[in-house]
Structure formats: structure tokens, C-alpha cells
Enzyme design. Structure first.
Site, short mmCIF file in Angstrom:
data_model
loop_
_atom_site.label_atom_id
_atom_site.label_comp_id
_atom_site.label_asym_id
_atom_site.label_seq_id
_atom_site.Cartn_x
_atom_site.Cartn_y
_atom_site.Cartn_z
N GLU A 424 0.84 -1.22 0.00
CA GLU A 424 0.00 0.00 0.00
C GLU A 424 0.86 1.26 0.00
O GLU A 424 0.54 2.24 0.68
CB GLU A 424 -1.00 -0.02 1.16
C1 LIG Z 1 2.07 -9.86 1.03
C2 LIG Z 1 1.83 -8.92 -0.09
C3 LIG Z 1 0.54 -8.53 -0.42
C4 LIG Z 1 0.31 -7.68 -1.50
N1 LIG Z 1 -0.97 -7.40 -1.87
C5 LIG Z 1 -1.20 -6.74 -3.04
C6 LIG Z 1 -2.53 -6.61 -3.58
O1 LIG Z 1 -3.49 -7.06 -2.99
N2 LIG Z 1 -2.68 -5.98 -4.76
C7 LIG Z 1 -1.63 -5.45 -5.45
O2 LIG Z 1 -1.84 -4.90 -6.52
N3 LIG Z 1 -0.36 -5.54 -4.97
C8 LIG Z 1 -0.12 -6.18 -3.79
N4 LIG Z 1 1.15 -6.31 -3.30
C9 LIG Z 1 2.25 -5.64 -3.99
C10 LIG Z 1 2.83 -4.49 -3.20
O3 LIG Z 1 1.95 -3.42 -3.21
C11 LIG Z 1 4.21 -4.20 -3.80
O4 LIG Z 1 5.09 -5.17 -3.28
C12 LIG Z 1 4.70 -2.82 -3.48
O5 LIG Z 1 3.96 -1.88 -4.19
C13 LIG Z 1 6.18 -2.64 -3.86
O6 LIG Z 1 6.42 -3.05 -5.16
P1 LIG Z 1 7.59 -4.09 -5.46
O7 LIG Z 1 7.51 -5.16 -4.46
O8 LIG Z 1 7.53 -4.49 -6.88
O9 LIG Z 1 8.92 -3.28 -5.19
P2 LIG Z 1 9.71 -2.36 -6.23
O10 LIG Z 1 8.80 -1.34 -6.81
O11 LIG Z 1 10.47 -3.23 -7.16
O12 LIG Z 1 10.71 -1.63 -5.25
C14 LIG Z 1 11.89 -2.22 -4.71
C15 LIG Z 1 12.48 -1.24 -3.71
O13 LIG Z 1 12.79 -0.01 -4.35
C16 LIG Z 1 12.09 1.06 -3.72
N5 LIG Z 1 11.68 2.00 -4.77
C17 LIG Z 1 10.96 1.75 -5.88
N6 LIG Z 1 10.78 2.87 -6.61
C18 LIG Z 1 11.41 3.86 -5.93
C19 LIG Z 1 11.58 5.26 -6.15
N7 LIG Z 1 11.06 5.89 -7.21
N8 LIG Z 1 12.27 5.97 -5.23
C20 LIG Z 1 12.77 5.37 -4.12
N9 LIG Z 1 12.65 4.07 -3.86
C21 LIG Z 1 11.98 3.32 -4.75
C22 LIG Z 1 10.91 0.42 -3.02
O14 LIG Z 1 10.44 1.19 -1.92
C23 LIG Z 1 11.52 -0.89 -2.57
O15 LIG Z 1 12.24 -0.67 -1.39
C24 LIG Z 1 1.40 -7.15 -2.22
C25 LIG Z 1 2.71 -7.53 -1.88
C26 LIG Z 1 2.93 -8.41 -0.85
C27 LIG Z 1 4.34 -8.84 -0.56
#
Ligand SMILES: Cc1cc2nc3c(=O)[nH]c(=O)nc-3n(C[C@H](O)[C@H](O)[C@H](O)COP(=O)(O)OP(=O)(O)OC[C@H]3O[C@@H](n4cnc5c(N)ncnc54)[C@H](O)[C@@H]3O)c2cc1C
Length: 645
Positions: A424
Site C-alpha cells: 500500500e
Molecule cells: C504480502 C503482499 C501482499 C500484496 N498485496 C497486493 C494486492 O493485494 N494488490 C496489489 O496490486 N499488490 C499487492 N502487493 C504488492 C505491493 O503493493 C508491492 O510489493 C509494493 O507496491 C512494492 O512493489 P515491489 O515489491 O515491486 O517493489 P519495487 O517497486 O520493485 O521496489 C523495490 C524497492 O525499491 C524502492 N523504490 C521503488 N521505486 C522507488 C523510487 N522511485 N524511489 C525510491 N525508492 C523506490 C521500493 O520502496 C523498494 O524498497 C502485495 C505484496 C505483498 C508482498
């Protein structure tokens, strides 16, 4: 079989433009937090603390009583943890109670609870099983009910809200293997075909996806004649032809979560199932989160309360070195931190939720701050609890119980809470999102000066406008009531701790915060948005100031209603003192830090300069792909969808 997803190539600038387009630009109502970042401490917007109407409170309390009974007698958190599954009977029971429709209007068969009571219910359920809390919250805070309520057509509401209130679980599907924080890369497509759309793509980490009946799916409509195109939200029946749940994902915590990988292969969706216009999907998702973001910190409040209870009970009976461990100063400091921070977290969540219900103020920044601060502070609280419990903090509840001790799931709480800092909106993304709002006033007047795409003429015009704005605004940041000893005197009633001194501090510090933001804007101009270290600290200071304000206002509310006023003042006082130390440290680090040096180290790490430092270990993860190909593999065909009816 659908082919591999075609991942759009996206530059950093384009990614920002997509995020910017999804942002709500207007401020139609006052915002306490926005004013705070501008150096204006508008205590009048939050004090006296808003209160729920009697009828709403009564309805909320009645439901909470029933829910408490259900949680105590029917939900076995340890069983859910052990079996990594929520029993069907629990889900059926929640449906019978109407818990799927807590936030749905009574005219559609829901309970019509306020945000305040919805949050209290989530905190209650989350305290017995965070996985059940997450199921309810994913269904109602980000799932279908909220976007339908705000953006659905009358027909969509009539069709779906009664189902969602009573029987149907929903899920929200945005994330894809290659799309996390950056939705500009979204690859799932919805191609118009007559009065239908055809959806193809793969969605990752779909909370509730494994058990969902209905889904909100974000997909990209290609631009074509008669179609504006863009990322669009659709209502999709989980049982539609072409929908497959390919994997049930398992995590560090929230073991009962029904979270999957959901594939869409030529899934036909009637155009009537589109929520809002084409291209409005992300805006809908973000607007939904304006209040949806409050659920997660609400459950963090529940976690804080539980940590306080365990810390109190355990540290008074555990004796080491001749006395209960609570009386060793190092442990005592942790207990005080847990108590004070829990008080402040509850203050932040209740105040923001009450303001959301009142609908007099714009609370999008407050809710974002609550999510950011709640998830970070609850993590620290749980970590301190593990430390206070010593070796038992690291031992599982099951193992503790097996050898005859009370099964306290402290390590589980830490694991369950960890995800709150990631989903979120990760902490890093929340920093950027809130910073964007905090500097909005500057960008509004000076935006063209720092935009590399603007002409010299535009820049000159913007420069003149900015000059007028700052000539009026800057002098206001020099003085304010925070410098007057008698200001906010009503927050120092006889016999109580003096909270007026903290409110004066907040007032002074909010001006200092705005001045610091202004200096940084003048110094870095167009590069400001890349200064994430600086922006993160600005936001963290804002979060502390908001928490201090909320804690003081709550203490005064409790005093005026006769509920533990003296103790509340004491907790607010200690919280503000702890918070001020963090604020001063953050200010110090605004200008004295290793940000530039860190950049150099990152370059070195990525170019391999320090690989010698990695010698002497074995990497058990092997060398498989970092991100799975969206094409299904041989083992990915099985449909693990577990319908619950
Ligand atoms: C248990 C669980 C439940 C979830 N439930 C849902 C759901 O119901 N629906 C849904 O759609 N998604 C869901 N998600 C997805 C979740 O919202 C994402 O994991 C989250 O948005 C982060 O994306 P990512 O994991 O791809 O990380 P990435 O975007 O790949 O980021 C990797 C790291 O880089 C950082 N980062 C990325 N971009 C930037 C930037 N511009 N500046 C600084 N730092 C940055 C991030 O903070 C993180 O630390 C879920 C994930 C999990 C693990």
C-alpha cells in the site's frame, strides 16, 4: 496461451508523469498537514477533537461487541498460523456477522459503519489474527466496495454492493511481475471488442486473489479511435473463463493470507464493468487509498496495544539480577517508548479517521502520514517487545506452549508487521508522495522555473510570480505564536503535564520546516526531486509534528470527557519529549549527512569495486531469474483457486 507480456519501456521522467497524472490536483477543503508543511500550524482544524454522532457510535459499539465475541470464541490465531490457512468456518462466520460489508451503506445490505468504527473493528480482528485482518482490509479498503462507492454507476452499485456486503470477497489487482511501485510499466491489456473488453496479462501478489469472487483489475486500454485509452479499472468475476490462479504465495508473515498469482487469458469483460472512464484507473486507485490507507495503521495501533499488554505483564514477573526486568532502566525505556508511541499512534489514527468521517477537511496527507508513521513505529514497538522478552521473544508461540509456557507470538508479530512498510505504498514511495504534496505550493508558483522543458520566457514569468509569492510568504515564517510563552495555555490545566510547551514547539518547528524546504528548493531547484534523503527527512519531521499535535489534542479530549485525563496528559507529554529528540536529530541530518558519499559508494558497489567484500560466503539462492517470465511454466498451470461460498 497468451504470449509473454509486452513490457512498456518507461523512462524515469515518464514514470513520474504517470504518477503525477494520477495525483489529485485540487484542494477543495482545508488540510491540516498541508498547512503544517507550509509553516502554518492550524490547531483550529483539529481541536476540539471531532467526535462521532451518538447514533453512529452506538451502531459501531454494538457491532464491536458482537465481533469481539466472535473473535474470542471462533478465531484461533495460532491454528491459522500453524496451518497457514483461514478456516472456512471463520470466513463464513464473518460473512454472517456482516463483516464483509462494514463500510458498505445499509441500503445495499452493509453495516454502514464509520471509518472510526471500521478501523476499530480491523484492529480488534487483527489482534487475534493479522491474516484475517488483512483479508477484511484488502476486501474493503482496496478491494471493490470503496471504488464502487466513490466511482461506480448506480447500476454497478445495485449489482455488486449487496453481494460484496454479504457473500463475495474481493481483491485489488494492480501489481505485476515487472510493475511494483511504478505503474507506468503496467503490461496487462484490456482491448476493446464491441461492447466488451478482452483482458490479457498476469497479476502478482493478489491478496485475497486465491479466494476472491470479484476483482478490481487494473489494465491498460490501447488508444484507438473512440477510445482514449490508458490504465483503467475493471470489475471482473473471478469465475470468468480465462482466469487462473497459478500459485498461492507464501510469505515471511501473514501466513494465512490467500495471496496468489492471477493470470488473465482472453478474459471477456462487459464494457459496463469498467469503473469510471478509460485512463482513470490509477486516479481511482489513489483516491480509494485516501481513506483506505487508514486501515493499515489502525491494525498497527492494535499491535501496539498488544505489545504494551505483554510488556506490562511479562516485565513485572520476570526477575533477573535481583528485580523485575521492568525496573532495569534499559528495559524501562522500552516500556515507556511502547506506551507513549501506542498512545500517539491511536491519536493519529482516530483523529484522521474522525476527520475522514466528518468530511470537513481534506485528509489525504494525514492518512498517508498515518500509514507511513504507523507502519514504521509499530515495527519498532514490536522489535522492542521481542527484545524485552529476551530469548522467549525469538521463540515461536507453538514452541513456548509445547514446553509449558504461555504461547506469546512476539516473533510472529514482528514477521506479520514487516510487510506494512512495503505494501500500500512502501515507505520510500510514501516519502515521495507526501513530499510531493509538501512542496506543492512551491511547485505551483515556481514550477516553471525548475522545469527543464520550459522556455526562458516561461521561466522569467514564473520567476516574477514566485517573487511576489515569496515576498509575502517568507516573512510569515519568521514569527508566530510558538514564541509566546502563554500560547495554547488551555493545554496546561492545573495538576496536569504541560502540553502547551509542545504545541508551541510544533508551531515553531513547522515554520522551520517550511523554511528548510524553501532553502532546499532554492538550492537544488530542478534536482530537488532527486534529493530523496532530504525529502524523506522533511516528511518524517512532518509525521512527528502531526503525531505530537494529535497526541496533545487527544489528551485534552480525554481530560475534558473525564476519561483518564491526567494519565493521557502524561503519555502525551512523554511522547512529545521523545518525538522532539527525533525531530532535532532529523533536522541535524537535513544538512549533515552522508547522502553524497552514499552515492559514490553505490556507484562502487554496482560497478563491482567492492565484490572482494563478498568473499567467504555461499549464496543459497543460486542464479535463477530475478523476475519470472510472464509466460506460464509447466508447473504453473494448476488452478489453485479456492472458492469459498
Ligand atoms: C504480502 C503482499 C501482499 C500484496 N498485496 C497486493 C494486492 O493485494 N494488490 C496489489 O496490486 N499488490 C499487492 N502487493 C504488492 C505491493 O503493493 C508491492 O510489493 C509494493 O507496491 C512494492 O512493489 P515491489 O515489491 O515491486 O517493489 P519495487 O517497486 O520493485 O521496489 C523495490 C524497492 O525499491 C524502492 N523504490 C521503488 N521505486 C522507488 C523510487 N522511485 N524511489 C525510491 N525508492 C523506490 C521500493 O520502496 C523498494 O524498497 C502485495 C505484496 C505483498 C508482498
Amino acid at each position: 496461451m497468451s504470449g509473454p507480456q509486452h513490457q512498456p519501456k518507461v523512462t524515469e521522467r515518464e514514470a513520474r508523469q504517470v504518477a503525477e497524472a494520477a495525483r489529485e490536483q485540487d484542494w477543495r477543503k482545508p488540510s491540516f498537514a498541508k498547512e503544517l508543511f507550509l509553516g502554518r500550524f492550524r490547531l483550529d482544524l483539529i481541536h476540539p477533537h471531532p467526535m462521532p454522532a451518538t447514533e453512529q457510535a452506538q451502531r459501531g459499539e454494538e457491532f464491536l461487541a458482537k465481533l469481539r465475541d466472535f473473535c474470542e470464541t471462533k478465531i484461533d490465531g495460532a491454528l491459522i498460523e500453524r496451518e497457514a490457512r483461514i478456516p472456512d468456518a471463520v470466513i463464513d462466520g464473518l460473512k454472517e456477522l456482516g463483516a464483509l460489508g462494514m463500510k458498505i451503506d445499509t441500503k445495499y445490505g452493509g453495516l454502514g459503519l464509520t471509518q472510526v468504527y471500521y478501523n476499530k473493528a480491523l484492529a480488534l480482528v487483527g489482534s487475534v489474527s493479522p491474516a484475517v485482518g488483512a483479508l477484511l482490509s484488502a476486501h474493503q479498503s482496496i478491494g471493490l466496495p470503496q471504488p464502487l462507492k466513490q466511482f461506480g454507476t448506480p447500476e454497478q452499485k445495485e449489482t455488486y454492493l449487496p453481494r460484496l456486503a454479504r457473500t463475495d470477497i474481493s481483491a485489488f489487482l494492480l501489481t505485476e511481475p515487472d510493475v511494483g511501485s511504478d505503474p507506468a510499466r503496467l503490461a496487462t491489456t484490456a482491448v476493446p471488442d464491441g461492447d466488451e473488453y478482452v483482458i490479457d496479462g498476469v497479476k502478482l501478489w493478489t491478496t485475497n486473489g486465491v479466494v476472491a469472487d470479484l476483482m478490481v483489475v487494473m489494465a491498460r486500454v490501447p488508444k484507438s479511435e473512440g477510445h482514449k485509452g490508458g490504465i483503467t479499472a475493471f470489475i471482473v468475476e473471478a469465475g470468468s473463463d480465462g482466469v487462473t490462479v497459478e500459485n498461492r504465495n507464501a510469505f515471511m508473515g501473514l501466513r494465512g493470507l490467500e495471496n496468489g498469482v492471477t493470470r488473465f487469458h482472453r478474459v471477456r469483460v462487459p464494457a459496463a464493468n469498467r469503473i469510471g472512464p478509460e485512463g482513470a484507473g490509477l486516479k481511482i486507485a489513489l483516491t480509494t487509498l485516501n481513506t483506505g490507507r487508514l486501515s493499515l495503521p489502525a491494525m498497527c495501533v492494535g499491535a501496539g496495544k498488544w505489545c504494551l499488554k505483554i510488556a506490562r505483564e511479562w516485565t513485572s514477573v520476570r526477575e533477573q539480577w535481583g528485580k523485575p526486568v521492568a525496573h532495569h532502566e534499559a528495559v524501562g525505556a522500552k516500556i515507556s517508548f511502547i506506551a507513549a508511541t501506542t498512545f500517539a499512534l491511536e491519536a493519529v489514527v482516530d483523529l484522521s479517521s474522525q476527520m475522514a468521517d466528518e468530511d470537513r477537511n481534506d485528509i489525504r496527507i494525514e492518512a498517508a502520514l498515518a500509514k507511513l508513521y504507523g507502519s514504521e513505529m509499530a515495527w519498532l514497538i514490536a522489535d522492542e517487545l521481542v527484545q524485552i522478552r529476551g530469548g522467549r521473544g525469538y521463540e515461536t508461540a507453538e514452541s513456548l506452549a509445547a514446553r509449558g509456557e504461555r504461547g506469546v507470538p512476539a516473533e510472529q508479530l514482528l514477521r506479520d508487521l514487516r510487510i506494512n512498510r512495503i505494501f500500500e505504498g512502501s515507505t520510500e514511495i510514501m516519502h515521495l508522495l507526501i513530499a510531493r504534496e509538501a512542496v506543492d505550493a512551491h511547485l505551483a508558483v515556481a514550477g516553471d522555473i525548475i522545469d527543464p522543458d520550459k522556455s526562458l520566457g516561461d521561466k522569467a514569468k514564473a520567476g516574477a510570480q514566485a517573487g511576489v509569492f515569496y515576498a509575502r510568504w517568507l516573512p510569515k515564517l519568521v514569527a508566530g505564536p510558538g514564541r509566546l510563552p502563554g500560547a495554547y495555555g488551555s493545554f496546561h490545566p492545573t495538576g496536569h503535564a504541560d502540553l502547551s510547551t509542545h504545541l508551541r514547539y510544533v508551531e515553531r518547528t513547522s515554520r522551520k520546516l517550511a523554511r528548510s524546504t524553501f532553502y532546499a528548493m532554492s538550492r537544488w531547484q530542478g534536482r530537488m526531486e532527486t534529493k530523496q534523503g532530504f525529502l524523506g527527512r522533511i516528511v518524517d519531521i512532518g509525521a512527528e509534528l502531526f503525531a505530537m499535535s494529535a497526541a496533545c489534542v487527544r489528551a485534552e479530549l480525554l481530560r475534558s470527557t473525564g476519561d483518564h485525563g491526567r494519565e493521557a496528559y502524561q503519555l502525551a507529554d512523554v511522547f512529545c519529549r521523545q518525538s522532539r529528540i527525533r525531530v532535532e536529530e532529523l533536522f541535524g541530518r537535513l544538512w549533515t549527512n552522508t547522502d553524497d558519499l552514499d552515492h559514490k559508494v553505490v556507484k562502487g558497489v554496482l560497478s563491482g569495486t567492492y565484490t572482494w567484500l563478498e568473499d567467504g560466503i555461499i549464496d543459497p539462492s543460486g542464479d535463477g531469474p530475478w523476475i519470472a517470465d510472464a509466460t506460464p511454466g509447466p508447473s504453473a498451470r494448476e488452478n489453485v483457486h479456492r472458492p469459498i461460498r
